[in-house]
Write a protein that holds these residues in place. Sequence first.
Motif, PDB file in Angstrom:
ATOM      1  N   SER A   1       0.817  -1.166  -0.099  1.00  0.00           N
ATOM      2  CA  SER A   1       0.052  -0.028   0.169  1.00  0.00           C
ATOM      3  C   SER A   1       0.894   1.462   0.081  1.00  0.00           C
ATOM      4  N   THR A   2       1.920   1.380   0.620  1.00  0.00           N
ATOM      5  CA  THR A   2       2.926   2.497   0.685  1.00  0.00           C
ATOM      6  C   THR A   2       3.928   2.406   0.013  1.00  0.00           C
ATOM      7  N   GLY A   3       4.388   1.196  -0.482  1.00  0.00           N
ATOM      8  CA  GLY A   3       5.657   1.324  -1.293  1.00  0.00           C
ATOM      9  C   GLY A   3       6.856   1.590  -0.626  1.00  0.00           C
ATOM     10  N   SER A   4       6.725   1.347   0.820  1.00  0.00           N
ATOM     11  CA  SER A   4       8.019   1.584   1.551  1.00  0.00           C
ATOM     12  C   SER A   4       8.882   0.219   1.597  1.00  0.00           C
ATOM     13  N   PRO A   5      10.068   0.331   1.320  1.00  0.00           N
ATOM     14  CA  PRO A   5      11.015  -0.863   1.309  1.00  0.00           C
ATOM     15  C   PRO A   5      10.875  -1.713   2.512  1.00  0.00           C
ATOM     16  N   GLN A   6      10.705  -2.982   2.514  1.00  0.00           N
ATOM     17  CA  GLN A   6      10.666  -3.878   3.490  1.00  0.00           C
ATOM     18  C   GLN A   6      11.832  -4.901   3.435  1.00  0.00           C
ATOM     19  N   THR A   7      12.270  -5.201   2.704  1.00  0.00           N
ATOM     20  CA  THR A   7      13.361  -6.040   2.794  1.00  0.00           C
ATOM     21  C   THR A   7      14.459  -5.753   1.622  1.00  0.00           C
ATOM     22  N   PHE A   8      15.658  -5.897   1.614  1.00  0.00           N
ATOM     23  CA  PHE A   8      16.869  -5.626   0.829  1.00  0.00           C
ATOM     24  C   PHE A   8      17.490  -6.911   0.452  1.00  0.00           C
ATOM     25  N   TRP A   9      16.697  -7.809  -0.139  1.00  0.00           N
ATOM     26  CA  TRP A   9      17.519  -8.972  -0.760  1.00  0.00           C
ATOM     27  C   TRP A   9      16.874  -9.135  -2.300  1.00  0.00           C
ATOM     28  N   ILE A  10      17.855  -9.633  -3.156  1.00  0.00           N
ATOM     29  CA  ILE A  10      17.211 -10.070  -4.392  1.00  0.00           C
ATOM     30  C   ILE A  10      17.383 -11.722  -4.226  1.00  0.00           C
ATOM     31  N   ASP A  11      16.407 -12.247  -5.112  1.00  0.00           N
ATOM     32  CA  ASP A  11      16.206 -13.845  -5.317  1.00  0.00           C
ATOM     33  C   ASP A  11      16.493 -14.051  -6.590  1.00  0.00           C
ATOM     34  N   SER A  12      16.950 -15.318  -6.761  1.00  0.00           N
ATOM     35  CA  SER A  12      17.589 -16.087  -8.046  1.00  0.00           C
ATOM     36  C   SER A  12      16.434 -16.034  -8.989  1.00  0.00           C
ATOM     37  N   LEU A  13      15.034 -16.071  -8.665  1.00  0.00           N
ATOM     38  CA  LEU A  13      13.864 -16.299  -9.470  1.00  0.00           C
ATOM     39  C   LEU A  13      13.771 -14.799 -10.120  1.00  0.00           C
ATOM     40  N   GLY A  14      13.995 -13.824  -9.556  1.00  0.00           N
ATOM     41  CA  GLY A  14      13.948 -12.351 -10.150  1.00  0.00           C
ATOM     42  C   GLY A  14      15.033 -12.128 -11.203  1.00  0.00           C
ATOM     43  N   ALA A  15      15.874 -12.957 -11.591  1.00  0.00           N
ATOM     44  CA  ALA A  15      16.583 -12.919 -12.761  1.00  0.00           C
ATOM     45  C   ALA A  15      16.097 -13.200 -14.139  1.00  0.00           C
ATOM     46  N   TYR A  16      14.744 -13.412 -14.089  1.00  0.00           N
ATOM     47  CA  TYR A  16      13.792 -13.760 -15.158  1.00  0.00           C
ATOM     48  C   TYR A  16      13.592 -12.309 -15.780  1.00  0.00           C
ATOM     49  N   TYR A  17      13.622 -11.296 -14.781  1.00  0.00           N
ATOM     50  CA  TYR A  17      12.815 -10.153 -15.355  1.00  0.00           C
ATOM     51  C   TYR A  17      13.563  -9.255 -16.357  1.00  0.00           C
ATOM     52  N   SER A  18      14.973  -9.305 -16.428  1.00  0.00           N
ATOM     53  CA  SER A  18      15.636  -8.736 -17.499  1.00  0.00           C
ATOM     54  C   SER A  18      15.357  -9.224 -18.985  1.00  0.00           C
ATOM     55  N   GLY A  19      15.046 -10.785 -19.014  1.00  0.00           N
ATOM     56  CA  GLY A  19      14.240 -11.222 -20.234  1.00  0.00           C
ATOM     57  C   GLY A  19      13.132 -10.741 -20.666  1.00  0.00           C
ATOM     58  N   LEU A  20      12.205 -10.580 -19.417  1.00  0.00           N
ATOM     59  CA  LEU A  20      10.798 -10.121 -19.637  1.00  0.00           C
ATOM     60  C   LEU A  20      10.933  -8.506 -20.293  1.00  0.00           C
ATOM     61  N   LEU A  21      11.915  -7.768 -19.555  1.00  0.00           N
ATOM     62  CA  LEU A  21      11.873  -6.374 -19.874  1.00  0.00           C
ATOM     63  C   LEU A  21      12.131  -6.376 -21.441  1.00  0.00           C
ATOM     64  N   THR A  22      13.293  -7.153 -21.979  1.00  0.00           N
ATOM     65  CA  THR A  22      13.600  -7.235 -23.259  1.00  0.00           C
ATOM     66  C   THR A  22      12.731  -7.609 -24.134  1.00  0.00           C
ATOM     67  N   LEU A  23      11.819  -8.469 -23.914  1.00  0.00           N
ATOM     68  CA  LEU A  23      10.632  -8.665 -24.711  1.00  0.00           C
ATOM     69  C   LEU A  23       9.541  -7.506 -24.784  1.00  0.00           C
ATOM     70  N   ALA A  24       9.535  -6.710 -23.722  1.00  0.00           N
ATOM     71  CA  ALA A  24       8.750  -5.767 -23.691  1.00  0.00           C
ATOM     72  C   ALA A  24       9.527  -4.290 -24.222  1.00  0.00           C
ATOM     73  N   GLY A  25      10.543  -4.318 -24.788  1.00  0.00           N
ATOM     74  CA  GLY A  25      11.367  -3.156 -25.231  1.00  0.00           C
ATOM     75  C   GLY A  25      11.878  -2.250 -24.407  1.00  0.00           C
TER      76      GLY A  25
ATOM     77  N   LEU B   1      10.626   5.173   3.888  1.00  0.00           N
ATOM     78  CA  LEU B   1       9.390   5.780   2.845  1.00  0.00           C
ATOM     79  C   LEU B   1       9.260   5.236   1.650  1.00  0.00           C
ATOM     80  N   GLY B   2       8.065   5.007   1.148  1.00  0.00           N
ATOM     81  CA  GLY B   2       7.743   4.724  -0.185  1.00  0.00           C
ATOM     82  C   GLY B   2       8.093   5.910  -1.169  1.00  0.00           C
ATOM     83  N   ARG B   3       8.289   5.683  -2.404  1.00  0.00           N
ATOM     84  CA  ARG B   3       8.578   6.932  -3.334  1.00  0.00           C
ATOM     85  C   ARG B   3       7.405   8.041  -3.342  1.00  0.00           C
ATOM     86  N   ASP B   4       6.124   7.925  -3.045  1.00  0.00           N
ATOM     87  CA  ASP B   4       5.222   8.732  -3.093  1.00  0.00           C
ATOM     88  C   ASP B   4       4.689   8.833  -1.688  1.00  0.00           C
TER      89      ASP B   4
END
Length: 1019
Positions: free
Chosen positions: A392-416, A740-743
């Motif tokens: 609801s707020t966009g405020s950061p909760q954790t500061f880790w990245i997971d290996s599953l998130g590595a897919y997102y670069s490929g998805l962004l590529t497909l999206a231009g 705080l979240g960005r907004d």
Amino acid sequence: MRPSRAAELRQETVDMFYHGFDNYMNIAFPEDELRPVSCTPLTRDPHNPRNVELNDVLGNYSLTLIDSLSTLAILASAPPDSKRTGPKALSDFYDGVAALVTQYGDGRAGPSGRGVRGRGFDVDSKVQVFETVIRGVGGLLSAHLFAVGELPITGYDPQNADIDIEEHPIAWPNGFKYDGQLLRLALDLAQRLLPAFYTQTGMPYPRVNLRHGIPFYVNSPLHENTSLHPRKPEESPEITETCSAGAGSLVLEFTVLSRLTGDPRFEQVAKRAFWAVWSRRSNIGLIGAGVDAEDGHWIGGFSGIGAGIDSFFEYALKTHILLSGHELPNQTIPNHITHESWLDPNQIYSPLSDKDNSPDSFLEAWHHAHAAIKRHLYSDMHHPHYVNAHLSTGSPQTFWIDSLGAYYSGLLTLAGELDEAIETHLLYTALWTRYSALPERWSIRDGNVEGGLGWWPGRPEFIESTYHLYRATQDPWYLYAGEMTLKDITRRCWTECGWSGLQDVRTGEKSDRMESFFLGETAKYLYLLFDADHPLNKLDASYVFTTEGHPLILPRKDISRRPKKVRNEKSLQPYFDDSFTNTCPVPPPLPHLSGSATAARTDLYNAATLIRLHQVPNIHNVMNLDSQPGRSDTDDQRTSVISNHTYFPWTLPQSMLPADGMCIASKQRHTSFIEFPSNTQQSVGSAFNIVFGNSNLIRMGSEGIAVNGLSGLKIGMVLEEPPIASERGWRVYSIGSFLLGRDEKIFISRDILSDISDPLFHRVRDAVLVDILLQIEIPNMVLDHNSTSTDTPSSKTKPIVEVGDSDLGATNIFNSLLQQLTSALREPVATFGPEPAPKIDYKYINIPAITPVGVGVAPLPDILEAPNPNLKANIESLSWRRMYFADQTCQGKLPDVAPKQHQIIVMRRGGCSFSEKLAAIPSFAPHRNGLQLVIVVSDDKESPDEGEEDVGAFNLIRPLLDEEQRTPAGVTRHRPIPMLMVGGGEATWELLKTAKSIGMRRRYHVESQGLTINNLVVL
């Protein structure tokens, strides 16, 4: 990379696949998976139904073979070589399909439908719906599309695929006749999953028993009409929590199944589940990871791009790609089956609309999802990465990245979104470089594996993105990244009986399990990366890879015997928004020195330093490193390390070092921290203390943080530039223990700031905007001891109070929250004796006002600032009580009584210039009951007149006083009259007429080092 080297890597990938596949077929088949270390089959755990990590995936239906068929079909298009890779893979594809049919039958109702292991997938196994769809149903459908020639295999051209293959089967060299067995088996498996979709929300339950359905979900509407096998004691109670990915990532497989069979049940339940998840997104556009399938409530309240959410975004975009150019589906069910086993969850819901079925709706969902991710989850502190934030707020909760998130670069590529894809992929490249694999979670903050979650089970996501980025850019960087990945897997995961995952990427400890996706995805993407001329890489069609790596396509021709009602999609409004990426960008040009645009990026080492590569040995830059299978990171190998990762080229060979290379400082975001000294006494007493007690901070819902005092507080700020921010300035991202979240905003009383004199944090008065406060009398009201005197303005005046996206709007929201909180905390007051006498009550309305510009401007009167009515309950009167209404005042001099006996003159805009309006006011001697302010009421308009300045706030335009103020006689005024202009036209005019008194509140903002703190609101 030279072609011969790519061919070598391609062959190494083929060898890797067959080392796993052959061992599975020789040791484990027909079981689900292989234990490569102990060389035994791996299947579900019947003694412990709660072992969901194992049982959710494995269902006793030869999962690895099903997952591997599409990889075999892809390898069948290998270019000619000495090992006859292509013909062997095609032969193995034929044999694999035949073996599967032998075990599970051909999907028909007669005797041929019963295989060695049973009739279809009639097994007593409770499996996860999501995993069964993406691996089982998706694997069968993809293999079917290869078998009938809809997906290309070099040299394979089934001549009779265009006609009914059930009547005219495709004859294969191994004697098997393919007549659609895989499609019928996919239908059988999918029908066994339909009971899970009998929920109130449309989202499926997470698990289903392939034989008995869902007797363990007693709240399902299915139980009202159907008597299922009673649930077993060990299966009760069953949790109803699913995830956004599990509920929303079924559309590709189920849509293809529906279109191929003419049975719309699957496409409709999958789309309904997708929209059920999307409709629950938060007010800032984020979706959560966990959700209850029965009541639809989010569980946990976190959002991210990784585990639990990942493939939801993937299927939003890929569904648009898959469906583009095809008709809307037929939703009429051709139910020729009268057996009670015919289940249709769609019967308990209203039909989906054409918009719900349209491919453009899925594109719109992707665009808005990506915009929310970029706004609230994307962090460019040091190097871009994605955090996990509050829904609801966009405020950061954790500061880790997971290996599953590595897919997102490929998805962004497909999206231009190519630049974002490249920069985020660099982070995962650095992480793989450090550990020779990707740990399940890695802490950005601590620079190490998060919470001991250091395993890598052979996941494909990083390799998948590497493949897509190479296809989009042709940058050799990604070939070398793929080579690094292949060498590391070969060196660390090889066993005598196949390929293991890593239990700990730091130590190299192996896990005794070869996941089906290692052969179905990891090996597949590596092979396609190194085979640039593969027919799939040349296919100009709307095909997609599922989240399990199975290619799917909707045939242009109807290969089903069942008739379909065709609806024209042209009547739908196509989705398009100029603010989103709607075309694929041109990839960056490859520099002629290094040949790699990625290696030449100025932010290359930002990713490296964020992962702390410069602090660890570079195992990839070892002299004479033997990468043969079975070699691991032993101490004798580490002694030959010649550098850490401080220097170029990371994973690239030294031959790619640019001749004119230079040092580039790592990017650092400009941040600032302010720590206020502790003070045992609050410097300013206010009504905040009544509400908050001794607490300095309180979260005000999703709006932000209210500040009660600055004593002992530490504030962290980051400098932001457009387009991230509307203007250059600071943004508070942490205050005290809150992130705080960005907004989100910081709300602070002006009284708290009045005595602060600090160059890093000081209050600045707004020279352009002020607020006019109206006290409106409400007669014949009985005051309640538990009420306040700040009613919400009527609908007629609401546009005046809530104008635009302004600080005023935020203040009103804050005041409303504060009022509710004050009421909730106040003790009830007992009343005795007679009823209180009728008493006058008031409401207060804020109207934004703007100051003029020009030589005729006079300073605003120095009066006592009007109090905040939400914090001061007892206000008898504001500063000014006597008003004179003069209309446009363009027809001559006003009466002498106007400025002498009235504190405010109200005029309408128009008819003459602002200077002429002021010149109509007679001369007068200054007096506290005399004229102190002129208010001009303007009708709202779109653009300023010539000579006027539009400040872009509240649709107000700054009046121009282009000459010195004069009296009606033409004499220069010794004491110019202050003037303000308000908007709202007739509604504001009438409000001013009803005002008992009028006050003025100055606007303030806080600056630090000469720049505004944009998200700090002074009340």
